[in-house]
Scaffold this motif. Structure first.
Motif, PDB file in Angstrom:
ATOM      1  N   PRO A  68       0.808  -1.223   0.000  1.00  0.00           N
ATOM      2  CA  PRO A  68       0.000   0.000   0.000  1.00  0.00           C
ATOM      3  C   PRO A  68       0.842   1.274   0.000  1.00  0.00           C
ATOM      4  N   GLN A  69       2.055   1.214   0.534  1.00  0.00           N
ATOM      5  CA  GLN A  69       2.899   2.402   0.557  1.00  0.00           C
ATOM      6  C   GLN A  69       3.319   2.844  -0.841  1.00  0.00           C
ATOM      7  N   ARG A  70       3.133   1.975  -1.832  1.00  0.00           N
ATOM      8  CA  ARG A  70       3.474   2.335  -3.210  1.00  0.00           C
ATOM      9  C   ARG A  70       2.258   2.813  -4.008  1.00  0.00           C
ATOM     10  N   ASP A  71       1.114   2.838  -3.379  1.00  0.00           N
ATOM     11  CA  ASP A  71      -0.110   3.291  -4.039  1.00  0.00           C
ATOM     12  C   ASP A  71      -0.060   4.812  -4.188  1.00  0.00           C
ATOM     13  N   THR A  72      -0.172   5.274  -5.409  1.00  0.00           N
ATOM     14  CA  THR A  72      -0.092   6.709  -5.690  1.00  0.00           C
ATOM     15  C   THR A  72      -1.455   7.306  -6.040  1.00  0.00           C
ATOM     16  N   THR A  73      -2.525   6.550  -5.846  1.00  0.00           N
ATOM     17  CA  THR A  73      -3.854   6.994  -6.259  1.00  0.00           C
ATOM     18  C   THR A  73      -4.228   8.338  -5.638  1.00  0.00           C
ATOM     19  N   LEU A  74      -4.116   8.474  -4.322  1.00  0.00           N
ATOM     20  CA  LEU A  74      -4.524   9.718  -3.667  1.00  0.00           C
ATOM     21  C   LEU A  74      -3.643  10.898  -4.085  1.00  0.00           C
ATOM     22  N   ALA A  75      -2.361  10.686  -4.172  1.00  0.00           N
ATOM     23  CA  ALA A  75      -1.467  11.780  -4.588  1.00  0.00           C
ATOM     24  C   ALA A  75      -1.824  12.244  -6.000  1.00  0.00           C
ATOM     25  N   ARG A  76      -2.133  11.290  -6.878  1.00  0.00           N
ATOM     26  CA  ARG A  76      -2.539  11.658  -8.245  1.00  0.00           C
ATOM     27  C   ARG A  76      -3.848  12.435  -8.225  1.00  0.00           C
ATOM     28  N   LEU A  77      -4.799  12.010  -7.385  1.00  0.00           N
ATOM     29  CA  LEU A  77      -6.079  12.711  -7.294  1.00  0.00           C
ATOM     30  C   LEU A  77      -5.904  14.144  -6.782  1.00  0.00           C
ATOM     31  N   LEU A  78      -5.018  14.332  -5.822  1.00  0.00           N
ATOM     32  CA  LEU A  78      -4.758  15.687  -5.330  1.00  0.00           C
ATOM     33  C   LEU A  78      -4.196  16.559  -6.448  1.00  0.00           C
ATOM     34  N   GLN A  79      -3.280  16.006  -7.242  1.00  0.00           N
ATOM     35  CA  GLN A  79      -2.713  16.754  -8.368  1.00  0.00           C
ATOM     36  C   GLN A  79      -3.793  17.079  -9.404  1.00  0.00           C
ATOM     37  N   ILE A  80      -4.662  16.111  -9.697  1.00  0.00           N
ATOM     38  CA  ILE A  80      -5.736  16.326 -10.675  1.00  0.00           C
ATOM     39  C   ILE A  80      -6.718  17.380 -10.161  1.00  0.00           C
ATOM     40  N   ALA A  81      -7.122  17.258  -8.897  1.00  0.00           N
ATOM     41  CA  ALA A  81      -8.064  18.229  -8.323  1.00  0.00           C
ATOM     42  C   ALA A  81      -7.462  19.629  -8.338  1.00  0.00           C
ATOM     43  N   PHE A  82      -6.179  19.736  -8.049  1.00  0.00           N
ATOM     44  CA  PHE A  82      -5.516  21.041  -8.082  1.00  0.00           C
ATOM     45  C   PHE A  82      -5.475  21.586  -9.510  1.00  0.00           C
ATOM     46  N   ALA A  83      -5.117  20.741 -10.466  1.00  0.00           N
ATOM     47  CA  ALA A  83      -5.034  21.172 -11.868  1.00  0.00           C
ATOM     48  C   ALA A  83      -6.404  21.598 -12.405  1.00  0.00           C
ATOM     49  N   GLN A  84      -7.471  20.914 -11.982  1.00  0.00           N
ATOM     50  CA  GLN A  84      -8.822  21.243 -12.441  1.00  0.00           C
ATOM     51  C   GLN A  84      -9.287  22.600 -11.954  1.00  0.00           C
ATOM     52  N   SER A  85      -8.700  23.093 -10.885  1.00  0.00           N
ATOM     53  CA  SER A  85      -9.136  24.387 -10.356  1.00  0.00           C
ATOM     54  C   SER A  85      -8.765  25.522 -11.295  1.00  0.00           C
ATOM     55  N   ALA A  86      -7.679  25.393 -12.019  1.00  0.00           N
ATOM     56  CA  ALA A  86      -7.269  26.351 -13.057  1.00  0.00           C
ATOM     57  C   ALA A  86      -7.212  27.796 -12.575  1.00  0.00           C
TER      58      ALA A  86
END
Length: 139
Positions: free
Chosen positions: A22-40
């Motif tokens: 589980p320590q190699r799961d990057t799902t949440l970090a990717r979602l944070l990046q996507i949510a930040f990028a979507q804010s524009a």
């Protein structure tokens, strides 16, 4: 004069990676990046964002959130531990009401501190969601 409220940005969702590590799961970090990028919003700085989650007291959920925070804010001086607040109930599942409460808590935090705040849901076993709430003064 009408009081302006924080704005909720678009939700980013994903299914957690099935992994024995589980320590190699990057799902949440990717979602944070996507949510930040979507804010524009050009003036926003990812390092200035806070985070509210519905992570409960289970070690796996807390570890997943801590790992995502380390991946998102790798600088130890940035205080990733202080920027995160978790609302989950001890030994219980809140599902949709807890996820909505997390968005409300992120909005309240954003309005009070004038700081963009992520709302993250990890209450489901596999599905993950993240969105950004932005105070009107930051827009």
């Amino acid at each position: 004069m009408r009081r302006q409220r924080p704005r909720v940005q678009r939700l980013a969702t994903a299914t957690r990676e099935a992994s024995n590590e589980p320590q190699r799961d990057t799902t949440l970090a990717r979602l944070l990046q996507i949510a930040f990028a979507q804010s524009a919003h050009a003036g926003l700085n990812l390092n200035a964002c806070a985070l509210a989650s519905d992570a409960d007291q289970r070690v796996s959920r807390r570890a997943e959130m801590a790992d995502a925070a380390r991946q998102t804010w790798p600088d130890p001086d940035a205080g990733s531990g202080e920027r995160c607040r978790h609302l989950g109930l001890a030994n219980g599942a809140g599902h949709a009401p807890l996820a909505l409460a997390t968005v409300a808590a992120a909005a309240a935090h954003s309005a009070q501190t004038q700081q963009a705040t992520f709302a993250v849901s990890v209450s489901d076993a596999w599905e993950r969601g993240a969105l950004l709430v932005i105070a009107p003064t930051l827009l």
